[in-house]
Design an enzyme around this catalytic site. Sequence first.
Site: not given
Length: 731
Positions: A38-39, A222-223, A253, A607
């Site tokens: 995503k970044t 973002d986020e 998330q 993770r």
Amino acid sequence: MEEEHFDRLLETLNAQQKEAVTAAPQAVIVLAGPGSGKTRVLTYRIAYLLGQLRVSPYQILAVTFTNKAAREMEHRVLRLVGEGAKGITLGTFHAICAQILRKEAEHLPFGSNFTIFDEDDQLNVVKTALQELNLDEKRYRPHGVHSAISNAKNDLLLPDEYPVQSYGDEVIRRLYQRYQELLLINNALDFDDLLLWCAYLLEQHPPVRLKYAKRYAHILVDEFQDTNFAQYVIVKHLAEVHRSLFVVGDADQSIYRWRGADFRNVLRFERDFPEAQVILLEQNYRSTQNILDVAMAVIDRHPHRHRKRLFSDLGEGHKVILHEALDDRLEASFVVETILDLVAKKKAIPGDFAVMYRTNAQSRLLEEAFLQVGMPYKLVGAQRFYGRREIKDLIAYLRLIENPDDEISLTRIINVPTRGIGPKTFVSLRSLSQKLDLSCGKLLLALSSGQYQDKLNEQFRPAALHALVQIGALLEKWCALKEQYPPNLLLDEVIEDIDYYNYINDKTEEGQERWDNVLELRRLASEYQEAGLEAFLQQVALVSDQDTLEATESAPTLLTLHAAKGLEFPIVFIVGLVDGILPHARSFQDEDAMLEERRLFYVGITRAKERLFLVYPLNRRTYGVLEPVEPSRYVSEIPLSLLEISGTSWAAHQAVPSSMDSLRHQGSLSSKKPAQLQYQPGMRVLHPSWGEGMVLNASLQGEDEILDIFFEEIGLKRVVASLARLELLKS
């Protein structure tokens, strides 16, 4: 940016990423699965706007949540487009709101040179409000009051809009009103005010709103799943002219509800921007397919969500290990022994491992297991168990009871909780004790029985003297009980007498965690009912001394599931998978909280890059007694085809909704049926050396019958029945 160069950049993206980066300037929501890049999409999107669509950097607003993330995004954009990125407004919500408020202060009830109060400043303002309203801090804990005010601000509720359904709510409303007045008197804002006043400014002053909405033709967030209601309203107002709002996030998330995050902002976005293009990022670059399939099995049961089909080119990978331990100590031992084994076989290095758990208190048994084998570890997001304030406080009380001459411990607790004994009073106490050739602790014991009354009247004011006599009387009482009470009951007495629960638990999430740590200390103390207080304190001292070991750079990482977000590790253990811990018992009566618990588990699973171990105990110690617990309900949702079952008990597999035949077919269980076992859980037996005990668990390993027995005199033992010379006792 040259078109040929940008085309080469696009070739590094997958089809979904490319679709997102080159989407038309409109409302776009990118639902990015974990590890899906995503970044990269965000930074390439900025590069696309600047280089291909020739957008002025002055017209771009990019918002993220942490300064670190903002710096990383800025660095990546500069690397892609160079000096052409200069002029972008890029930063955290709070930083950007502060800039706007300073520029537009003429419309607001404070000056442009306002101060931003930190957490300590804010608590001091709350305490001042409590004093002015003549309210008791013990009843209205400052942390709890501030948390309630913060939640109201995140929901854009001003004091006169604060919902009142009880007398307690009315008190909070009054405190909130005075708190805000005190901030404005000081020309100060708190962190939440930066959002609240910015939302207010854009809502109440249309010309100001229009100015910024016209300027920012392209807004990127973002986020997005971590935004609260105030942040959503700000973004919505700023996007009202051009409606080119590009948000990236994953509602699956969203795990920070307790600090205001609202995953429902994704639903609000789709309602307020019905023309929005929805793009899914489903290719995962982190984990193997088996790990992703386990994650999807858990999260797909979450309602009201966009389903994503996560896939990976990294292959199926190892099956996920589902390990059942007899109890929580053996659970911790399994983790450490597995790490040692994989490191010894050179299949991993210590730094490859992460051990995750729901609450900080769960770290205690893990820390002790690592210390027992001399293996360093890193603890993320919290102090080591024995270094936590609440643990150090209570251990200091117990040390003082064991040894009233321990002035270090007395110094720590003399005014904890606050009892009106300040530094000057304590200095006077020490001075008097030296004149009388007594330790301060011994002097307190003497005060409680009325000795040295004339000297006391000379030395102390009545209020201070009263406080010293009170703590002396408590110390005298506890010292007398020391000979009669085991450590856990003595600890209970201290906690009750000083009202430590209300001191440590301010009803915030942090306060609840502190109390969980106290309960964990009580559990530990209950294991020393026979050995006594001295042995308990010796054990604590040995562990806490080793606790200062510096972890090497390559060491296993211990952290909560909340702290794990945004991180990744080759090998992950998620421990304590029992109902009441994950999902947490505090969530049982709250549907939204239960959904967040599910998302938290999903975050932990994703993770893991190469291997994943899911671990749960059959029994947990409560005040020294092993009590059975139920495996987490999430365990039963994972298809057996993705799991490798590990552990010794056939009974545990009944928690997994599948036939026993299916498990035996996979080789997880002995072909012998449980009915053939000679011993059953609950039977009482007599051992020639260890005395009477109760069978907790029985299993077959080959031809041997393996028993886990809790003996009354020595605790838990695992034995081979045919060799143990057991005598079966009648119930």
